[in-house]
Design an enzyme around this catalytic site. Structure first.
Site, PDB file in Angstrom:
ATOM      1  N   THR A  56      59.164   5.587  73.487  1.00 26.13           N
ATOM      2  CA  THR A  56      58.054   6.132  74.252  1.00 26.13           C
ATOM      3  C   THR A  56      58.308   5.991  75.742  1.00 26.13           C
ATOM      4  OG1 THR A  56      55.690   5.964  74.748  1.00 26.13           O
ATOM      5  CG2 THR A  56      56.788   3.922  74.112  1.00 26.13           C
TER       6      THR A  56
ATOM      7  N   ASN B 163      55.618   6.132  77.694  1.00 26.82           N
ATOM      8  CA  ASN B 163      54.283   5.743  78.171  1.00 26.82           C
ATOM      9  C   ASN B 163      54.260   4.239  78.460  1.00 26.82           C
ATOM     10  OD1 ASN B 163      51.553   4.747  78.079  1.00 26.82           O
ATOM     11  ND2 ASN B 163      50.927   6.719  77.219  1.00 26.82           N
TER      12      ASN B 163
ATOM     13  N   GLY C  19      51.914   2.206  79.222  1.00 24.40           N
ATOM     14  CA  GLY C  19      50.809   1.479  78.575  1.00 24.40           C
ATOM     15  C   GLY C  19      51.151   1.105  77.141  1.00 24.40           C
ATOM     16  N   LYS C  20      51.734   2.049  76.423  1.00 26.90           N
ATOM     17  CA  LYS C  20      52.137   1.766  75.035  1.00 26.90           C
ATOM     18  C   LYS C  20      53.220   0.695  75.001  1.00 26.90           C
ATOM     19  CE  LYS C  20      51.526   6.429  73.146  1.00 26.90           C
ATOM     20  NZ  LYS C  20      52.266   7.540  72.512  1.00 26.90           N
TER      21      LYS C  20
ATOM     22  N   ASP D 286      52.984   8.124  68.083  1.00 26.35           N
ATOM     23  CA  ASP D 286      52.198   9.257  68.566  1.00 26.35           C
ATOM     24  C   ASP D 286      50.739   8.929  68.314  1.00 26.35           C
ATOM     25  OD1 ASP D 286      52.530  11.902  69.858  1.00 26.35           O
ATOM     26  OD2 ASP D 286      51.257  12.535  68.205  1.00 26.35           O
ATOM     27  N   SER D 287      49.949   9.038  69.345  1.00 30.76           N
ATOM     28  CA  SER D 287      48.572   8.577  69.228  1.00 30.76           C
ATOM     29  C   SER D 287      47.662   9.445  70.061  1.00 30.76           C
ATOM     30  CB  SER D 287      48.477   7.114  69.661  1.00 30.76           C
ATOM     31  OG  SER D 287      49.195   6.906  70.856  1.00 30.76           O
TER      32      SER D 287
ATOM     33  N   PHE E 100      44.927   1.366  79.327  1.00 31.75           N
ATOM     34  CA  PHE E 100      45.442   2.600  79.933  1.00 31.75           C
ATOM     35  C   PHE E 100      44.699   3.798  79.329  1.00 31.75           C
ATOM     36  CE2 PHE E 100      47.977   4.464  76.480  1.00 31.75           C
ATOM     37  CZ  PHE E 100      48.047   3.403  75.610  1.00 31.75           C
TER      38      PHE E 100
ATOM     39  N   LYS F 175      41.993  -6.268  72.450  1.00 33.01           N
ATOM     40  CA  LYS F 175      42.267  -4.859  72.161  1.00 33.01           C
ATOM     41  C   LYS F 175      43.292  -4.749  71.027  1.00 33.01           C
ATOM     42  CE  LYS F 175      44.153  -0.470  73.573  1.00 33.01           C
ATOM     43  NZ  LYS F 175      44.849   0.407  74.508  1.00 33.01           N
TER      44      LYS F 175
HETATM   45  P1  IMP Z   1      51.342  10.672  73.175  1.00 34.08           P
HETATM   46  O1  IMP Z   1      51.251   9.835  71.939  1.00 34.08           O
HETATM   47  O2  IMP Z   1      52.548  10.381  73.976  1.00 34.08           O
HETATM   48  O3  IMP Z   1      51.098  12.105  72.881  1.00 34.08           O
HETATM   49  O4  IMP Z   1      50.160  10.215  74.154  1.00 34.08           O
HETATM   50  C1  IMP Z   1      48.984   9.755  73.663  1.00 34.08           C
HETATM   51  C2  IMP Z   1      47.912   9.835  74.712  1.00 34.08           C
HETATM   52  O5  IMP Z   1      46.703   9.432  74.057  1.00 34.08           O
HETATM   53  C3  IMP Z   1      48.117   8.828  75.849  1.00 34.08           C
HETATM   54  O6  IMP Z   1      48.736   9.388  76.963  1.00 34.08           O
HETATM   55  C4  IMP Z   1      46.678   8.440  76.172  1.00 34.08           C
HETATM   56  O7  IMP Z   1      46.106   9.402  77.015  1.00 34.08           O
HETATM   57  C5  IMP Z   1      46.014   8.511  74.805  1.00 34.08           C
HETATM   58  N1  IMP Z   1      46.069   7.191  74.136  1.00 34.08           N
HETATM   59  C6  IMP Z   1      46.839   6.812  73.083  1.00 34.08           C
HETATM   60  N2  IMP Z   1      46.634   5.534  72.783  1.00 34.08           N
HETATM   61  C7  IMP Z   1      45.736   5.093  73.668  1.00 34.08           C
HETATM   62  C8  IMP Z   1      45.139   3.821  73.870  1.00 34.08           C
HETATM   63  O8  IMP Z   1      45.418   2.824  73.194  1.00 34.08           O
HETATM   64  N3  IMP Z   1      44.251   3.764  74.868  1.00 34.08           N
HETATM   65  C9  IMP Z   1      43.917   4.828  75.656  1.00 34.08           C
HETATM   66  N4  IMP Z   1      44.466   6.020  75.538  1.00 34.08           N
HETATM   67  C10 IMP Z   1      45.369   6.158  74.532  1.00 34.08           C
END
Ligand code: IMP
Length: 201
Positions: free
Chosen positions: A7, A9, A11-12, A68-69, A147, A171
């Site tokens: 990832t 991201n 935050g993840k 993916d979330s 995040f 969390k």
């Molecule tokens: P992707 O999985 O890279 O498509 O991104 C998932 C998006 O969902 C993230 O950029 C956040 O905007 C949102 N998201 C996923 N998990 C969380 C979380 O735990 N908290 C807040 N937003 C989340």
């Protein structure tokens, strides 16, 4: 034993590192290996997680974990869902758009989904897990932790507080990602101990 977290991201990354710390694996990021963020071309979380994991595993030759979330809002027919990261260009813009779209809406029920996929280095074996947290969308953003949509999400199990008002340990205990990782934990421990996982499951 290295495990690549597939990832881009940040935050993840922070959360997965915190949850899997102590599992006995060296957690490496895409940035550590100078790899690009993987595509998410599909319409389901599970397919996108598998695509991310296999692409990064094959590129790196390492076991890789894809996540993916997204946030699914009842009154918006499940949107933004798999498009959560693309709902607007910035995190702040995404939160503002969500609040604007719910301005006149009283049913504010929502849930987060996290699909995980653990891929073997050749991309041929995939191990999956999913987690979910139910709650509602707040009337305004609150809190500094976490995040993404965290300042807007009121989890049912922490009445009156948004995810961004919880400590990270709180969390992770109740979140979609924390739950998905707990389900995958036995396999991750086995991988750390034995260096391989034989059967797809
Ligand atoms: P992707 O999985 O890279 O498509 O991104 C998932 C998006 O969902 C993230 O950029 C956040 O905007 C949102 N998201 C996923 N998990 C969380 C979380 O735990 N908290 C807040 N937003 C989340």
């Amino acid at each position: 034993m290295k495990l690549l977290l597939a990832t881009g991201n940040p935050g993840k990354l922070v959360e997965v590192r915190e949850i899997l710390g102590g599992a006995g694996l060296e957690l490496v990021s895409l940035a550590d290996l100078h790899l690009p963020s993987p595509d998410e071309p599909f319409s389901t979380f599970a397919e996108n997680a598998a695509a991310k994991a296999t692409a990064c595993a094959v590129q790196s030759g390492l076991w890789a974990l894809g996540d993916d979330s997204g946030l699914c809002v009842d009154a918006l027919g499940g949107a933004p869902g798999v498009f959560s990261a693309r709902y607007a260009p910035t995190e702040e813009g995404r939160r503002a758009k969500l609040l604007a779209n719910l301005a006149e809406v009283r049913d504010r029920g929502a849930h987060f989904i996290c699909a995980l996929a653990l891929s073997s280095p050749d991309g041929k074996r995939i191990f999956r897990a999913e987690g979910r947290v139910d709650g509602a969308i707040a009337l305004a953003a609150r809190g500094k932790n976490g995040f993404g949509y965290d300042p807007l999400f009121l989890p049912r199990e922490a009445p009156g507080r948004t995810l961004a008002e919880l400590e990270s340990t709180e969390k992770n205990r109740l979140s979609h990602r924390g739950r998905a990782l707990e389900r995958l934990r036995p396999l991750i421990l086995k991988l750390a101990k034995e260096g391989n996982l034989a059967e797809e499951c």
